[in-house]
Design a protein around this motif. Structure first.
Motif, PDB file in Angstrom:
ATOM      1  N   PHE A 191     147.027 -50.466  47.959  1.00 54.00           N
ATOM      2  CA  PHE A 191     146.120 -50.546  46.820  1.00 54.00           C
ATOM      3  C   PHE A 191     145.768 -52.005  46.567  1.00 54.00           C
ATOM      4  CE2 PHE A 191     150.400 -50.879  45.152  1.00 54.00           C
ATOM      5  CZ  PHE A 191     150.322 -51.882  44.201  1.00 54.00           C
ATOM      6  N   ALA A 192     144.643 -52.211  45.916  1.00 55.68           N
ATOM      7  CA  ALA A 192     144.153 -53.556  45.624  1.00 55.68           C
ATOM      8  C   ALA A 192     144.112 -53.770  44.116  1.00 55.68           C
ATOM      9  CB  ALA A 192     142.763 -53.749  46.220  1.00 55.68           C
ATOM     10  N   TYR A 193     144.214 -55.022  43.706  1.00 57.71           N
ATOM     11  CA  TYR A 193     144.237 -55.353  42.281  1.00 57.71           C
ATOM     12  C   TYR A 193     144.012 -56.856  42.125  1.00 57.71           C
ATOM     13  CZ  TYR A 193     148.956 -57.007  43.352  1.00 57.71           C
ATOM     14  OH  TYR A 193     150.021 -57.670  43.904  1.00 57.71           O
ATOM     15  N   ALA A 194     143.959 -57.323  40.868  1.00 59.90           N
ATOM     16  CA  ALA A 194     143.931 -58.756  40.532  1.00 59.90           C
ATOM     17  C   ALA A 194     142.792 -59.500  41.217  1.00 59.90           C
ATOM     18  CB  ALA A 194     145.274 -59.408  40.871  1.00 59.90           C
ATOM     19  N   ALA A 195     141.564 -59.008  41.071  1.00 61.34           N
ATOM     20  CA  ALA A 195     140.415 -59.717  41.639  1.00 61.34           C
ATOM     21  C   ALA A 195     140.176 -61.021  40.881  1.00 61.34           C
ATOM     22  CB  ALA A 195     139.173 -58.837  41.579  1.00 61.34           C
ATOM     23  N   LYS A 196     139.808 -62.056  41.617  1.00 57.29           N
ATOM     24  CA  LYS A 196     139.560 -63.374  41.038  1.00 57.29           C
ATOM     25  C   LYS A 196     138.268 -63.952  41.606  1.00 57.29           C
ATOM     26  CE  LYS A 196     143.724 -64.006  38.989  1.00 57.29           C
ATOM     27  NZ  LYS A 196     144.294 -62.657  39.231  1.00 57.29           N
ATOM     28  N   ALA A 197     137.629 -64.824  40.839  1.00 54.76           N
ATOM     29  CA  ALA A 197     136.485 -65.586  41.335  1.00 54.76           C
ATOM     30  C   ALA A 197     136.965 -66.949  41.814  1.00 54.76           C
ATOM     31  CB  ALA A 197     135.440 -65.758  40.238  1.00 54.76           C
ATOM     32  N   HIS A 198     136.269 -67.496  42.810  1.00 57.91           N
ATOM     33  CA  HIS A 198     136.623 -68.802  43.374  1.00 57.91           C
ATOM     34  C   HIS A 198     135.363 -69.664  43.471  1.00 57.91           C
ATOM     35  CE1 HIS A 198     140.703 -67.505  44.511  1.00 57.91           C
ATOM     36  NE2 HIS A 198     140.123 -66.335  44.727  1.00 57.91           N
ATOM     37  N   PRO A 199     134.907 -70.213  42.342  1.00 54.81           N
ATOM     38  CA  PRO A 199     133.692 -71.041  42.374  1.00 54.81           C
ATOM     39  C   PRO A 199     133.813 -72.224  43.321  1.00 54.81           C
ATOM     40  CG  PRO A 199     134.350 -70.530  40.115  1.00 54.81           C
ATOM     41  CD  PRO A 199     135.465 -70.085  40.989  1.00 54.81           C
ATOM     42  N   GLU A 200     135.036 -72.715  43.524  1.00 53.98           N
ATOM     43  CA  GLU A 200     135.235 -73.884  44.384  1.00 53.98           C
ATOM     44  C   GLU A 200     134.951 -73.589  45.849  1.00 53.98           C
ATOM     45  OE1 GLU A 200     139.087 -71.612  44.433  1.00 53.98           O
ATOM     46  OE2 GLU A 200     137.553 -72.121  42.940  1.00 53.98           O
ATOM     47  N   LEU A 201     134.880 -72.303  46.228  1.00 53.97           N
ATOM     48  CA  LEU A 201     134.637 -71.931  47.619  1.00 53.97           C
ATOM     49  C   LEU A 201     133.174 -71.601  47.897  1.00 53.97           C
ATOM     50  CD1 LEU A 201     137.755 -69.671  48.362  1.00 53.97           C
ATOM     51  CD2 LEU A 201     137.451 -72.124  48.789  1.00 53.97           C
ATOM     52  N   ASN A 213     143.943 -58.989  45.720  1.00 49.94           N
ATOM     53  CA  ASN A 213     145.243 -58.907  46.371  1.00 49.94           C
ATOM     54  C   ASN A 213     145.509 -57.472  46.815  1.00 49.94           C
ATOM     55  OD1 ASN A 213     147.553 -60.153  47.342  1.00 49.94           O
ATOM     56  ND2 ASN A 213     148.765 -59.595  45.556  1.00 49.94           N
ATOM     57  N   VAL A 214     146.353 -57.310  47.822  1.00 50.06           N
ATOM     58  CA  VAL A 214     146.688 -55.991  48.354  1.00 50.06           C
ATOM     59  C   VAL A 214     148.197 -55.826  48.356  1.00 50.06           C
ATOM     60  CG1 VAL A 214     146.592 -54.469  50.372  1.00 50.06           C
ATOM     61  CG2 VAL A 214     144.607 -55.870  49.768  1.00 50.06           C
ATOM     62  N   ASN A 215     148.654 -54.652  47.970  1.00 47.21           N
ATOM     63  CA  ASN A 215     150.067 -54.312  48.015  1.00 47.21           C
ATOM     64  C   ASN A 215     150.176 -52.884  48.531  1.00 47.21           C
ATOM     65  OD1 ASN A 215     152.877 -54.458  47.606  1.00 47.21           O
ATOM     66  ND2 ASN A 215     152.599 -55.643  45.725  1.00 47.21           N
ATOM     67  N   CYS A 216     151.381 -52.359  48.603  1.00 44.14           N
ATOM     68  CA  CYS A 216     151.557 -51.017  49.140  1.00 44.14           C
ATOM     69  C   CYS A 216     152.444 -50.187  48.227  1.00 44.14           C
ATOM     70  CB  CYS A 216     152.136 -51.058  50.552  1.00 44.14           C
ATOM     71  SG  CYS A 216     153.705 -51.924  50.689  1.00 44.14           S
ATOM     72  N   VAL A 217     152.329 -48.883  48.361  1.00 50.20           N
ATOM     73  CA  VAL A 217     153.073 -47.940  47.538  1.00 50.20           C
ATOM     74  C   VAL A 217     154.372 -47.593  48.249  1.00 50.20           C
ATOM     75  CG1 VAL A 217     153.043 -45.686  46.430  1.00 50.20           C
ATOM     76  CG2 VAL A 217     150.918 -47.006  46.650  1.00 50.20           C
ATOM     77  N   ARG A 234     142.478 -60.992  50.043  1.00 50.81           N
ATOM     78  CA  ARG A 234     141.296 -60.797  50.891  1.00 50.81           C
ATOM     79  C   ARG A 234     140.102 -61.398  50.154  1.00 50.81           C
ATOM     80  NH1 ARG A 234     143.378 -56.151  53.667  1.00 50.81           N
ATOM     81  NH2 ARG A 234     145.648 -56.379  53.458  1.00 50.81           N
ATOM     82  N   PHE A 235     139.158 -61.963  50.891  1.00 51.93           N
ATOM     83  CA  PHE A 235     138.035 -62.669  50.285  1.00 51.93           C
ATOM     84  C   PHE A 235     136.709 -62.004  50.641  1.00 51.93           C
ATOM     85  CE2 PHE A 235     139.911 -66.490  48.457  1.00 51.93           C
ATOM     86  CZ  PHE A 235     141.180 -66.456  49.006  1.00 51.93           C
ATOM     87  N   VAL A 236     135.777 -62.054  49.686  1.00 49.04           N
ATOM     88  CA  VAL A 236     134.434 -61.508  49.862  1.00 49.04           C
ATOM     89  C   VAL A 236     133.436 -62.537  49.347  1.00 49.04           C
ATOM     90  CG1 VAL A 236     132.842 -59.631  49.298  1.00 49.04           C
ATOM     91  CG2 VAL A 236     135.293 -59.165  49.499  1.00 49.04           C
ATOM     92  N   ARG A 237     132.391 -62.793  50.134  1.00 48.17           N
ATOM     93  CA  ARG A 237     131.336 -63.717  49.715  1.00 48.17           C
ATOM     94  C   ARG A 237     130.112 -62.899  49.288  1.00 48.17           C
ATOM     95  NH1 ARG A 237     131.022 -69.005  50.636  1.00 48.17           N
ATOM     96  NH2 ARG A 237     132.637 -68.881  52.243  1.00 48.17           N
ATOM     97  N   LEU A 238     129.644 -63.121  48.052  1.00 45.22           N
ATOM     98  CA  LEU A 238     128.526 -62.371  47.494  1.00 45.22           C
ATOM     99  C   LEU A 238     127.321 -63.278  47.285  1.00 45.22           C
ATOM    100  CD1 LEU A 238     130.487 -60.424  44.741  1.00 45.22           C
ATOM    101  CD2 LEU A 238     129.941 -59.641  47.039  1.00 45.22           C
TER     102      LEU A 238
END
Length: 295
Positions: A191-201, A213-217, A234-238
């Motif tokens: 499962f995924a959680y705790a999404a964050k923005a990274h303006p510096e990137l 972030n990703v964790n497991c059950v 994990r990172f995503v560029r929008l």
């Protein structure tokens, strides 16, 4: 924990974290603030940490979905969640603020809450007006170079990362799905959680880089044994598109967030669905319209 922010007058770093009574059940009992007063010191080993319980937080109110300073008014702003029933099925997000000098002194009597119009800023958390719906914590509150405010939201178990945005901190706020998580996560009991923005990137003004972030059950997180590569961000560029809409009292800045075209294992591009309302309970509140628009 939310993405921290540097206080403009003192240079201290501040972040807010959820206080929990039981790690196994993640029962919330309030919010703690973490303060690094000498954050400007180049050696992290010399940093001096101070913590305090936020007095206006408890099992009902928490203030750890986002924090923002540097608006030029001397205040530090926080977005947090309210539990509106005992079943945990009705949560809403609210706005609070405190002066930087009060925060540095842990003087929580100076905390104020946005009560909507015409009330303005009020002194009781229970009088805070709803910004939008959702159980979100551990997010980012930031101001994009294009001029709008946004919160990156992802709660454990949700299939989508949602971005709420507004032209003003006090709203109105609207939300839209920005990215759908890889279907392989559920298949492998992750499962995924705790999404964050990274303006510096960001490499351009019209970009927005987010992580999750990703964790497991598994009991005792034994599912991580021998495979710690699961527990990594994990990172995503929008891509963000300026879309100024006239016809109101004044022009309001909106944004359209486009996800990249990843492989099936890293998530999928949403296309037109990107601008659809978020799923029930986590998207647009009553009377709200999404700040995202398709072209």
């Amino acid at each position: 924990m939310v993405a921290g922010t540097v206080l403009p007058e003192s240079g201290a770093l501040v972040a807010f974290a959820q206080r929990q009574a039981d790690v196994a059940t993640l029962t919330q009992i309030g919010t703690d603030v973490v303060l690094i007063r000498n954050f400007s010191d180049a050696d992290p080993q010399r940093w001096q940490y101070a913590t305090s319980h936020v007095a206006a937080s408890d099992q009902v109110h928490s203030w750890n979905n986002g924090v923002l300073a540097g608006e030029g008014d001397g205040f530090v702003y926080m977005i947090g969640m309210r539990e509106n029933d005992l079943k945990g099925t009705n949560q809403t997000q609210h706005l609070a603020r405190i002066r930087e000098d009060d925060l540095l002194a842990f003087n929580w009597d100076g905390m104020q809450f946005w009560g909507g119009e015409p009330a303005g800023w009020v002194v009781r958390a229970w009088d805070a007006a709803k910004l939008y719906d959702g159980p979100f914590t551990e997010g980012t509150l930031a101001k994009h170079p294009l001029g709008f405010y946004y919160v990156v939201c992802l709660q454990a178990g949700d299939p989508n990362i949602i971005i709420h945005s507004a032209a003003s901190l006090t709203g109105p706020w609207g939300g839209a799905i920005a990215y759908t998580l890889p279907p392989d996560l559920a298949r492998y009991q992750q499962f995924a959680y705790a999404a964050k923005a990274h303006p510096e990137l960001a490499q351009a003004e019209d970009e927005l880089v987010i992580s999750y972030n990703v964790n497991c059950v598994g009991e005792g997180f034994t599912c991580l044994d021998g495979n710690l590569s699961i527990y990594v961000p994990r990172f995503v560029r929008l891509k963000v598109t300026r879309n100024v809409t006239a016809g109101r009292a004044r022009e309001t800045l909106h944004s359209a967030v486009r996800a990249p075209r990843p492989s099936s294992k890293s998530g999928r591009r949403l296309g037109r669905r990107l601008f659809a309302p978020a799923h029930k309970g986590h998207g647009k509140g009553a009377g709200e319209s999404s700040p995202y628009s398709s072209e």
